[in-house]
Design a protein around this motif. Structure first.
Motif, PDB file in Angstrom:
ATOM      1  N   LYS A 171       0.826  -1.209   0.000  1.00 10.34           N
ATOM      2  CA  LYS A 171       0.000   0.000   0.000  1.00 10.34           C
ATOM      3  C   LYS A 171       0.862   1.262   0.000  1.00 10.34           C
ATOM      4  CE  LYS A 171      -3.326   2.542   2.812  1.00 10.34           C
ATOM      5  NZ  LYS A 171      -3.914   2.652   4.172  1.00 10.34           N
ATOM      6  N   HIS A 172       1.899   1.271   0.842  1.00  7.95           N
ATOM      7  CA  HIS A 172       2.742   2.461   0.976  1.00  7.95           C
ATOM      8  C   HIS A 172       3.417   2.815  -0.346  1.00  7.95           C
ATOM      9  CE1 HIS A 172       5.325   5.386   3.026  1.00  7.95           C
ATOM     10  NE2 HIS A 172       6.321   4.907   2.306  1.00  7.95           N
ATOM     11  N   TRP A 173       3.864   1.793  -1.085  1.00  4.26           N
ATOM     12  CA  TRP A 173       4.528   2.029  -2.362  1.00  4.26           C
ATOM     13  C   TRP A 173       3.531   2.053  -3.528  1.00  4.26           C
ATOM     14  CZ3 TRP A 173       7.682   0.571   1.621  1.00  4.26           C
ATOM     15  CH2 TRP A 173       8.915   1.224   1.712  1.00  4.26           C
ATOM     16  N   LYS A 174       2.248   2.208  -3.185  1.00  2.23           N
ATOM     17  CA  LYS A 174       1.180   2.477  -4.155  1.00  2.23           C
ATOM     18  C   LYS A 174       1.075   1.420  -5.252  1.00  2.23           C
ATOM     19  CE  LYS A 174       1.146   7.466  -3.367  1.00  2.23           C
ATOM     20  NZ  LYS A 174       1.949   7.411  -2.135  1.00  2.23           N
ATOM     21  N   VAL A 175       1.085   0.170  -4.829  1.00  2.00           N
ATOM     22  CA  VAL A 175       0.897  -0.924  -5.777  1.00  2.00           C
ATOM     23  C   VAL A 175      -0.552  -0.934  -6.253  1.00  2.00           C
ATOM     24  CG1 VAL A 175       0.762  -3.453  -5.934  1.00  2.00           C
ATOM     25  CG2 VAL A 175       2.767  -2.349  -4.926  1.00  2.00           C
ATOM     26  N   GLY A 176      -0.727  -1.131  -7.547  1.00  2.00           N
ATOM     27  CA  GLY A 176      -2.065  -1.159  -8.117  1.00  2.00           C
ATOM     28  C   GLY A 176      -2.008  -1.476  -9.594  1.00  2.00           C
ATOM     29  N   PRO A 177      -3.099  -1.276 -10.318  1.00  2.00           N
ATOM     30  CA  PRO A 177      -3.125  -1.545 -11.754  1.00  2.00           C
ATOM     31  C   PRO A 177      -2.017  -0.784 -12.481  1.00  2.00           C
ATOM     32  CG  PRO A 177      -5.336  -1.152 -10.948  1.00  2.00           C
ATOM     33  CD  PRO A 177      -4.411  -0.815  -9.820  1.00  2.00           C
ATOM     34  N   VAL A 255      21.134  -8.364  -7.416  1.00  2.00           N
ATOM     35  CA  VAL A 255      20.511  -8.765  -8.674  1.00  2.00           C
ATOM     36  C   VAL A 255      19.090  -8.222  -8.779  1.00  2.00           C
ATOM     37  CG1 VAL A 255      19.685 -10.979  -7.751  1.00  2.00           C
ATOM     38  CG2 VAL A 255      20.086 -10.736 -10.202  1.00  2.00           C
ATOM     39  N   TYR A 256      18.428  -8.061  -7.656  1.00  2.00           N
ATOM     40  CA  TYR A 256      17.067  -7.515  -7.649  1.00  2.00           C
ATOM     41  C   TYR A 256      17.081  -5.994  -7.767  1.00  2.00           C
ATOM     42  CZ  TYR A 256      16.133 -12.254  -6.120  1.00  2.00           C
ATOM     43  OH  TYR A 256      16.066 -13.615  -6.054  1.00  2.00           O
ATOM     44  N   LEU A 257      18.073  -5.364  -7.161  1.00  2.00           N
ATOM     45  CA  LEU A 257      18.201  -3.913  -7.321  1.00  2.00           C
ATOM     46  C   LEU A 257      18.391  -3.553  -8.792  1.00  2.00           C
ATOM     47  CD1 LEU A 257      20.499  -3.132  -4.257  1.00  2.00           C
ATOM     48  CD2 LEU A 257      18.191  -2.228  -4.600  1.00  2.00           C
ATOM     49  N   ARG A 258      19.155  -4.361  -9.500  1.00  2.00           N
ATOM     50  CA  ARG A 258      19.386  -4.099 -10.925  1.00  2.00           C
ATOM     51  C   ARG A 258      18.120  -4.300 -11.763  1.00  2.00           C
ATOM     52  NH1 ARG A 258      24.491  -6.512  -9.512  1.00  2.00           N
ATOM     53  NH2 ARG A 258      23.792  -8.601 -10.128  1.00  2.00           N
ATOM     54  N   VAL A 262      13.907   2.986 -12.932  1.00  2.00           N
ATOM     55  CA  VAL A 262      14.341   4.229 -12.302  1.00  2.00           C
ATOM     56  C   VAL A 262      13.335   4.610 -11.215  1.00  2.00           C
ATOM     57  CG1 VAL A 262      14.686   6.706 -12.661  1.00  2.00           C
ATOM     58  CG2 VAL A 262      15.577   5.063 -14.325  1.00  2.00           C
ATOM     59  N   ASP A 263      13.854   4.945 -10.042  1.00  2.00           N
ATOM     60  CA  ASP A 263      13.061   5.300  -8.860  1.00  2.00           C
ATOM     61  C   ASP A 263      12.316   4.108  -8.253  1.00  2.00           C
ATOM     62  OD1 ASP A 263      13.769   8.006  -8.742  1.00  2.00           O
ATOM     63  OD2 ASP A 263      12.206   8.568 -10.172  1.00  2.00           O
ATOM     64  N   GLY A 264      12.670   2.903  -8.681  1.00  3.80           N
ATOM     65  CA  GLY A 264      12.054   1.717  -8.097  1.00  3.80           C
ATOM     66  C   GLY A 264      12.591   1.424  -6.709  1.00  3.80           C
ATOM     67  N   SER A 265      11.855   0.600  -5.966  1.00  4.41           N
ATOM     68  CA  SER A 265      12.234   0.289  -4.581  1.00  4.41           C
ATOM     69  C   SER A 265      12.268  -1.216  -4.344  1.00  4.41           C
ATOM     70  CB  SER A 265      11.239   0.906  -3.599  1.00  4.41           C
ATOM     71  OG  SER A 265      11.281   2.316  -3.635  1.00  4.41           O
ATOM     72  N   LEU A 266      13.326  -1.660  -3.707  1.00  3.92           N
ATOM     73  CA  LEU A 266      13.408  -3.021  -3.174  1.00  3.92           C
ATOM     74  C   LEU A 266      13.116  -2.906  -1.687  1.00  3.92           C
ATOM     75  CD1 LEU A 266      14.162  -6.046  -3.326  1.00  3.92           C
ATOM     76  CD2 LEU A 266      16.543  -5.382  -3.002  1.00  3.92           C
ATOM     77  N   ASN A 285      22.811   4.169  -9.686  1.00  7.06           N
ATOM     78  CA  ASN A 285      22.335   4.136 -11.062  1.00  7.06           C
ATOM     79  C   ASN A 285      20.826   3.867 -11.085  1.00  7.06           C
ATOM     80  OD1 ASN A 285      24.904   4.518 -12.080  1.00  7.06           O
ATOM     81  ND2 ASN A 285      25.342   2.334 -12.272  1.00  7.06           N
ATOM     82  N   GLY A 286      20.075   4.867 -11.469  1.00 14.64           N
ATOM     83  CA  GLY A 286      18.628   4.717 -11.524  1.00 14.64           C
ATOM     84  C   GLY A 286      17.911   5.261 -10.306  1.00 14.64           C
ATOM     85  N   ARG A 287      18.668   5.898  -9.398  1.00  8.97           N
ATOM     86  CA  ARG A 287      18.043   6.527  -8.226  1.00  8.97           C
ATOM     87  C   ARG A 287      17.121   5.534  -7.511  1.00  8.97           C
ATOM     88  NH1 ARG A 287      15.851  11.960 -10.113  1.00  8.97           N
ATOM     89  NH2 ARG A 287      14.137  10.639 -10.817  1.00  8.97           N
ATOM     90  N   LYS A 288      17.660   4.336  -7.308  1.00  9.29           N
ATOM     91  CA  LYS A 288      16.861   3.270  -6.719  1.00  9.29           C
ATOM     92  C   LYS A 288      16.956   3.283  -5.200  1.00  9.29           C
ATOM     93  CE  LYS A 288      17.691   0.599 -10.885  1.00  9.29           C
ATOM     94  NZ  LYS A 288      18.416  -0.538 -11.502  1.00  9.29           N
ATOM     95  N   SER A 289      15.976   2.625  -4.550  1.00  7.31           N
ATOM     96  CA  SER A 289      15.932   2.621  -3.091  1.00  7.31           C
ATOM     97  C   SER A 289      15.943   1.197  -2.558  1.00  7.31           C
ATOM     98  CB  SER A 289      14.651   3.316  -2.594  1.00  7.31           C
ATOM     99  OG  SER A 289      14.602   4.655  -3.010  1.00  7.31           O
ATOM    100  N   PHE A 290      16.674   1.017  -1.474  1.00 11.09           N
ATOM    101  CA  PHE A 290      16.592  -0.224  -0.701  1.00 11.09           C
ATOM    102  C   PHE A 290      15.972   0.158   0.624  1.00 11.09           C
ATOM    103  CE2 PHE A 290      18.300  -3.356   2.327  1.00 11.09           C
ATOM    104  CZ  PHE A 290      17.831  -4.513   1.726  1.00 11.09           C
ATOM    105  N   SER A 291      14.774  -0.363   0.887  1.00 10.59           N
ATOM    106  CA  SER A 291      13.985   0.080   2.033  1.00 10.59           C
ATOM    107  C   SER A 291      13.549  -1.119   2.868  1.00 10.59           C
ATOM    108  CB  SER A 291      12.754   0.855   1.564  1.00 10.59           C
ATOM    109  OG  SER A 291      13.095   1.877   0.659  1.00 10.59           O
TER     110      SER A 291
END
Length: 347
Positions: A171-177, A255-258, A262-266, A285-291
């Motif tokens: 919910k927090h990361w706004k998963v949806g269609p 491997v999952y971070l890759r 862009v702006d995705g979150s693990l 690279n890709g302004r990714k987040s590990f949360s």
């Protein structure tokens, strides 16, 4: 009704098995409810606590934080419940109630520290709290959830921990269609994440190390299943908005971070005993987040209970008797369960 003692199932030390024991519950306070426990799920955290894998366990210890039961008595100030109502208790049974996080319904971030349903200092009775591997529990009604009488109660018990643990970050990361979501691992958490993410409308890919679980992933509703040990297949994984990591063992997250866009979150919800290593370039690279994410507050837990009831979502469970808890712990250590043990406390 004052019930100073109740039958429970706990352990006296990290190296000892679960056994029958009598524990004391507090007398009913004005805002308390007394609950006859019907079912309680077994989470990996129960096993870790019983074995003192994380340190800090205090004995005797009675695990259990996926509790479903029936109200048998209410305090004089309780209006939320009546005797006979179905109710549930998850991880949280108390918090300060005054800090900004509590006011926002995020008691899991309480600045004074929230009270866990078991193995937590009991601010009311003193000593330590005892969990749901027992026949009865007394708790503040503000931390008790409402259960529908139209659901399978035993199979709904894991919603109290496994369900909220995955629902809150989804919910927090706004998963949806239109969202592409990955889920690492198909266990107690992972199998619930598949069902909930699909009900939210996402395109769901499951990553598993077990060839035998590839078909399970599809049966649970996943759109795609990838064997994470297949390096060629993993190289092709790209463009994920979010990947939910449910694994509680040491593993390579890079491997999952890759695989994120862009702006995705693990987002980690598993609890490995050992540190995880992150390559700097994999997030830069890709302004990714590990949360990370940890359960949810009381309001959000009620929300996921209602969400699962509305969408017909329950856990895949193996119902056991209290006498089988030690065997269940042994099997849980080996990953030999599809996908959650639930104790029938009526037997």
């Amino acid at each position: 009704m004052n019930t100073p003692q109740t039958l429970a199932f706990g352990t006296e030390a990290a190296h000892l098995p679960i056994k029958k024991m009598n524990i004391q519950r507090r007398a009913l306070l004005p805002n308390d409810v007394s609950i006859e426990i019907l079912y309680c799920g077994i989470c990996h955290s129960d096993l870790h606590a019983a074995k003192n894998d994380w340190g800090g366990s205090t004995y005797p210890l009675v695990p259990g934080h996926e509790i479903v039961g029936k109200i048998t008595e209410i305090g004089s100030e309780v209006s939320k419940f009546k005797v006979g109502d179905l109710a549930a208790i998850g991880c949280i049974v108390d918090s300060c109630g005054t800090c900004s996080h509590c006011h926002e319904g995020e008691e899991q971030f309480c600045e004074s520290g929230w009270t866990v349903v078991f193995n937590s200092p009991d601010k009311i009775s003193g000593g330590m709290t005892y969990g749901g591997f027992s026949e009865q529990i007394v708790a503040d009604a503000d931390y008790v959830l409402k259960m529908s009488d139209k659901v399978d109660l035993a199979a709904s018990a894991p919603v109290l921990c496994a369900g909220i643990t995955v629902y809150s970050p989804l919910k927090h990361w706004k998963v949806g269609p239109g969202k592409k979501v990955g889920i690492i691992g198909i266990g107690g958490l992972g199998h619930m994440a598949i069902k909930i993410a699909k009900a939210m409308g996402a395109d769901v890919t499951v990553f598993t190390t077990s060839p035998s679980k590839m078909e399970d992933a599809k049966n649970l509703g996943a759109d795609h299943a990838i064997l994470s040990t297949d390096k060629s297949a993993m190289k092709d994984q790209r463009g994920f908005d979010m990947i939910l990591d449910t694994v509680s063992a040491k593993h390579d997250v890079n491997v999952y971070l890759r695989a994120l866009k862009v702006d995705g979150s693990l987002v980690l919800v598993g609890l490995p005993n050992e540190p995880l290593e992150i390559g700097a370039f994999n997030v830069v690279n890709g302004r990714k987040s590990f949360s990370g994410s940890n359960i949810g507050g009381i309001a959000e837990t009620q929300e996921v209970i209602d969400f699962c009831a509305e969408h017909g979502i329950t856990a895949d469970i193996e119902l056991i008797n209290p006498s089988e808890i030690n065997e269940a712990f042994e099997r849980l250590e080996k990953g030999d369960v599809k996908y959650r043990f639930v104790i029938d406390l009526k037997k």
